[in-house]
Design a protein around this motif. Structure first.
Motif, PDB file in Angstrom:
ATOM      1  N   CYS A  54       0.767  -1.357  -0.187  1.00  0.00           N
ATOM      2  CA  CYS A  54       0.076   0.097   0.046  1.00  0.00           C
ATOM      3  C   CYS A  54       0.879   1.370   0.072  1.00  0.00           C
ATOM      4  CB  CYS A  54      -1.073  -0.149   1.163  1.00  0.00           C
ATOM      5  SG  CYS A  54      -2.028   1.429   1.265  1.00  0.00           S
ATOM      6  N   GLU A  55       0.601   2.100  -0.973  1.00  0.00           N
ATOM      7  CA  GLU A  55       1.649   3.368  -1.093  1.00  0.00           C
ATOM      8  C   GLU A  55       0.407   4.515  -0.917  1.00  0.00           C
ATOM      9  OE1 GLU A  55       4.720   2.918  -4.363  1.00  0.00           O
ATOM     10  OE2 GLU A  55       2.661   2.405  -5.222  1.00  0.00           O
ATOM     11  N   ALA A  56      -0.564   4.514  -0.872  1.00  0.00           N
ATOM     12  CA  ALA A  56      -1.619   5.497  -0.509  1.00  0.00           C
ATOM     13  C   ALA A  56      -2.737   4.705  -0.267  1.00  0.00           C
ATOM     14  CB  ALA A  56      -1.834   6.417  -1.723  1.00  0.00           C
ATOM     15  N   ALA A  57      -3.749   5.564   0.617  1.00  0.00           N
ATOM     16  CA  ALA A  57      -5.136   5.007   0.726  1.00  0.00           C
ATOM     17  C   ALA A  57      -6.116   6.233   0.686  1.00  0.00           C
ATOM     18  CB  ALA A  57      -5.049   4.485   2.115  1.00  0.00           C
ATOM     19  N   THR A  58      -7.409   6.015   0.425  1.00  0.00           N
ATOM     20  CA  THR A  58      -8.382   6.824   0.444  1.00  0.00           C
ATOM     21  C   THR A  58      -9.355   6.318   1.435  1.00  0.00           C
ATOM     22  OG1 THR A  58      -9.482   5.851  -1.624  1.00  0.00           O
ATOM     23  CG2 THR A  58      -8.040   7.820  -1.931  1.00  0.00           C
ATOM     24  N   TYR A  59      -9.877   7.327   2.043  1.00  0.00           N
ATOM     25  CA  TYR A  59     -10.997   6.985   3.172  1.00  0.00           C
ATOM     26  C   TYR A  59     -12.182   7.990   2.999  1.00  0.00           C
ATOM     27  CZ  TYR A  59     -13.235   6.173   7.847  1.00  0.00           C
ATOM     28  OH  TYR A  59     -14.068   5.945   8.798  1.00  0.00           O
ATOM     29  N   ARG A  60     -13.392   7.264   2.794  1.00  0.00           N
ATOM     30  CA  ARG A  60     -14.498   8.136   2.951  1.00  0.00           C
ATOM     31  C   ARG A  60     -15.794   7.151   3.492  1.00  0.00           C
ATOM     32  NH1 ARG A  60     -16.781  12.066  -0.737  1.00  0.00           N
ATOM     33  NH2 ARG A  60     -19.058  12.102  -0.715  1.00  0.00           N
ATOM     34  N   ASP A  61     -16.620   7.753   4.164  1.00  0.00           N
ATOM     35  CA  ASP A  61     -17.784   7.116   4.719  1.00  0.00           C
ATOM     36  C   ASP A  61     -17.540   5.496   5.125  1.00  0.00           C
ATOM     37  OD1 ASP A  61     -19.379   9.386   4.279  1.00  0.00           O
ATOM     38  OD2 ASP A  61     -19.785   8.481   2.013  1.00  0.00           O
ATOM     39  N   ARG A  62     -16.533   5.550   6.180  1.00  0.00           N
ATOM     40  CA  ARG A  62     -16.140   4.089   6.688  1.00  0.00           C
ATOM     41  C   ARG A  62     -15.479   3.069   5.531  1.00  0.00           C
ATOM     42  NH1 ARG A  62     -20.449   2.379  10.785  1.00  0.00           N
ATOM     43  NH2 ARG A  62     -21.597   2.228   9.310  1.00  0.00           N
ATOM     44  N   VAL A  63     -15.231   3.523   4.369  1.00  0.00           N
ATOM     45  CA  VAL A  63     -14.520   2.793   3.535  1.00  0.00           C
ATOM     46  C   VAL A  63     -13.101   3.117   3.156  1.00  0.00           C
ATOM     47  CG1 VAL A  63     -14.680   1.876   1.136  1.00  0.00           C
ATOM     48  CG2 VAL A  63     -16.784   2.220   2.375  1.00  0.00           C
TER      49      VAL A  63
END
Length: 774
Positions: A372-381
């Motif tokens: 994992c080089e990056a992650a996006t988070y929105r609405d518990r996802v």
């Protein structure tokens, strides 16, 4: 028959005279970059030949005398600029070639047969003729980035932006006239799907063999094969004398319609553009860069731990400013840290998706995963990503957060710098900040004094003249109760009744303008609360899809509000009456406009507003059947840092979101639920709960999902004009909106994008319960 023969004869004569008057290029003619560099059209308006590009020369069509701003067609765009020693030859055997000093040949045009002559026309079209004087090749049929007057972009054809105004090589954006009738803008090297679109004409499925056309008067429009105009992109009717119009997709990905006044050399004006949002074109900032708006200008930033590849070229993107180790089984958390980039949206190319409660959990999950080089988070996802990230832009109203993995020992990686900008010292920044602050304070004081004096003068003028029209421009008009009695003829004509009062028809401006006067009739405390709420909410909102508040009455115990009059009543009046019929396109347009109004309340107001009572009865229709949301008496204002509120049950049965009944915190997603119900009613032209139908069809949302699951949506709608593809998309949007779990419902911004076809609509999950809505 005689008239037809005469018309054919006359056309032949005109064509022959035109060809004889053209600037004809004969076989054996040639051009060089430095002398005799172009062939002019008959009037001298356009030229075909060499123009300077970078340190060399290219061949194209341009307005004579000013090629640096008006290159409208380029041959072999991606070829390196030619040297001054090259020659453009129209050979004796009918070939148009560029020949180097070493006798290397490059074809400029590839007609199906050998040409006998050529001509640069006054339309800007360079053409090759055969021996029968028939056109066998023309630049108009191979457009590059520009459309000229009289030219068409036919189905399946594309325009590609240039790298820059001075470099006509193919850039990173394209405008495609699709075979389905839709005119769409995409980044290059993407598929023709909604997820990559950043602008669309929304004319898909409305005609075959559609063309984009530009007339002499600046009229830009879409025309189908039967000669019917599907959509006007400009209205036309602009001056035609000594003015040239051309449409171009510019290097920034926005297409613009330009006018050039031939009497004023160098005067170029933009008449229209595809979008005012300069960050809308996807990929403007390249890989690992994202776009932000700085006033009216687009600016690019790099992700934390990244630096610009080429500060002079945004589209080159960003690269790491540290060396990343290869993925292994060692604990990543000892080598790296996560840097947050809030309120940004990116293309989702995740390799893993997790449902996590908090953004901290998402951050930790990526930090421990060496892939994992990056992650996006929105609405518990939480979406785990690999680099590079692309199509990034900042959306201040978006709750999405991106986490970027960067080297833990690097102290400067969390400083996000604009591309191409130098860093300033703290001292410089402090001096600049103090100076700007002092200047801003002075200007604020001066502005406040000026505004106060203007309003005082205006109020005095209004008091003396009694002119209601001017007062509405200054502030909300204060009426006395006796004023409103006269305006409504003693509250004689009732327009409708709401939960807190009755609405009457009235007139102002000596009977010249009709208004709607709402008189609150509940108990004083309840009525006072609703009165104050409507004043507070509507008085600060300005949007074409919200009813405009013109004035008020606060006279003793009397509480009245004066609104603009909606001549077509409510959406319910039109929707639920069999004699009133809305065509399919009208229903879709009404749905989009309602969504725009709710989106304004949720994300664009100074204070976020939850309407709490979205229903057809509260959506009024003006004379053009444009919907406007009304009745804000139940609305709830949220503080800037507040996302939800606890309050008693509000709204209307059948439209109330399930969370109201569960004593759960209420968010803007409650309005999304209500909109979903209204959307289904609008598409099906019936009420959400109607026991005149058979029991299995009585509750619309239950029946809608059953029909969707069985792929029998035709049962829900009637009319030959229904677009089947749009129908499925709209129903999917509606079903997403009415999901039981608020966090699973899309935001109103996402809803609008899905309605417009800008983003794909995934298959909605099965609703868990409908009982709470009945």
């Amino acid at each position: 028959m005689a008239r037809l023969l005469f018309f054919i004869f006359l056309s032949a004569v005109i064509t022959t005279e035109a060809q004889q008057g053209e600037s004809v290029v004969n076989l054996g003619s040639f051009l060089t970059p430095t002398t005799n560099s172009s062939w002019l059209s008959r009037s001298g308006l356009y030229a075909f030949g060499f123009y300077q590009q970078a340190n060399g020369y290219a061949i194209g069509v341009f307005l004579a005398g000013i090629p640096e701003k008006t290159v409208v067609w380029t041959a072999n765009r991606d070829k390196a600029p030619a040297l001054a020693s090259v020659t453009l030859n129209f050979t004796s055997d009918g070939r148009l070639i560029m020949q180097s000093a070493q006798a290397e040949e490059t074809a400029i045009a590839s007609p199906p047969e050998r040409a006998a002559s050529a001509s640069m026309l006054d339309s800007g079209n360079f053409v090759l003729y055969n021996s029968d004087k028939k056109i066998i090749w023309q630049s108009f049929e191979s457009p590059t980035n520009t459309l000229l007057q009289g030219q068409r972009l036919t189905a399946g054809k594309e325009l590609f932006s240039s790298v820059s105004e001075s470099d006509q090589s193919i850039g990173i954006f394209r405008l495609k006239m699709q075979t389905d009738g839709n005119l769409v803008q995409y980044p290059v090297q993407t598929t023709d799907t909604a997820e990559y679109s950043y602008w669309s004409s929304f004319t898909d499925g409305k005609g075959s063999n559609v063309s984009l056309c530009l007339d002499d008067d600046g009229h830009l429009y879409l025309l189908n094969s039967t000669g019917t105009i599907l959509k006007n992109l400009t209205q036309g009717g602009y001056p035609t004398k000594d003015v040239v119009y051309f449409m171009r997709i510019d290097a920034d990905g926005i297409f613009r319609l330009y006018s050039h006044n031939l009497d004023k050399n160098g005067n170029f004006s933009v008449i229209s553009r595809s979008t005012d949002d300069k960050c809308a074109p996807k990929g403007l900032c390249g890989l690992n860069g994202f776009c932000i708006m700085n006033d009216q200008d687009a600016n690019c930033l790099c992700l934390p731990g990244f630096a610009s590849v080429n500060p002079g070229n945004w589209t080159s993107g960003c690269v790491r400013n540290f060396t990343a180790e290869s993925c292994n089984s060692k604990d990543e958390s000892t080598k790296y840290i996560m840097q947050a980039v809030p309120s940004t949206v990116w293309e989702d190319n995740s390799f893993s998706s997790l449902t996590l409660l908090t953004k901290e959990d998402c951050e930790a999950a990526c930090l421990k995963d060496c892939n994992c080089e990056a992650a996006t988070y929105r609405d518990r996802v939480c979406q785990k990503q690999r680099l590079p990230l692309r199509f990034g832009r900042r959306e201040l109203s978006d709750v999405n957060i991106a986490f970027i993995k960067v080297a833990g020992s690097t102290s400067t990686i969390n400083k996000i710098e604009p591309l191409g900008r130098e860093r300033y010292s703290r001292k410089d920044i402090m001096i600049l900040g103090i100076s700007l602050g002092a200047f801003g304070l002075i200007m604020s004081v001066i502005s406040a004094i000026a505004i106060y004096k203007n309003r005082v003068r205006a109020y005095r003028r209004l008091s003396n003249s009694g002119n209601v029209d001017l007062s509405m421009d200054v502030s909300l008009r204060s009426f006395t109760y006796s004023d409103l009695e006269k305006m409504t003829n003693g509250f004689k004509e009732e327009l409708g009744r709401g939960s807190f009062g009755t609405v009457y028809k009235g007139t102002i401006w000596n009977g010249q303008k009709i208004v709607a006067v709402k008189r609150l009739e509940k108990l004083l405390t309840e009525g006072e609360r609703e009165f104050q709420m409507e004043m507070k909410v509507i008085g600060r909102t300005h949007h074409k899809n919200l009813v405009r508040l013109l004035g008020y009455c606060h006279d003793g115990e009397n509480r009245l509000l004066v609104y603009e009059y909606m001549s077509n009543g409510s959406l319910a009046d039109i929707l639920f009456k069999p004699e009133e019929k809305l065509c399919w396109d009208e229903r879709i347009e009404i749905a989009r406009n309602i969504a725009k109004g709710i989106l304004y309340l949720h994300e664009e107001c100074e204070s976020q507003i939850i309407h709490c009572d979205i229903k057809p009865q509260n959506i009024l229709m003006d004379e053009y059947r444009c919907p406007k949301i009304s009745d804000f008496g139940l609305a709830k204002l949220l503080k800037p840092d507040q996302t939800n509120t606890f309050t008693g049950i509000r709204g209307t049965k059948g439209y109330v979101a399930p969370e109201w009944h569960r004593n759960q915190p209420v968010t803007v997603k409650a309005d999304v639920y209500s909109f979903g119900i209204v959307l289904l009613e609008l598409i099906c032209c019936r009420k959400s709960v109607d026991w005149s139908f058979p029991e299995e069809e009585a509750i619309l949302e239950e029946w809608a999902y059953s029909c969707f699951e069985a792929r029998e949506l035709d049962k829900l709608v009637s009319g030959k004009d229904v677009d089947k593809r749009q129908l499925e998309r709209i129903f999917k949007v509606g079903l997403w909106c009415i999901l039981d779990e608020p966090s699973l419902r899309p935001s109103m911004k996402k809803v609008l994008l899905m309605l417009e076809g800008t983003v794909d609509v995934p298959i909605p999950p099965s609703p868990t319960s409908f009982l709470s809505t009945v």
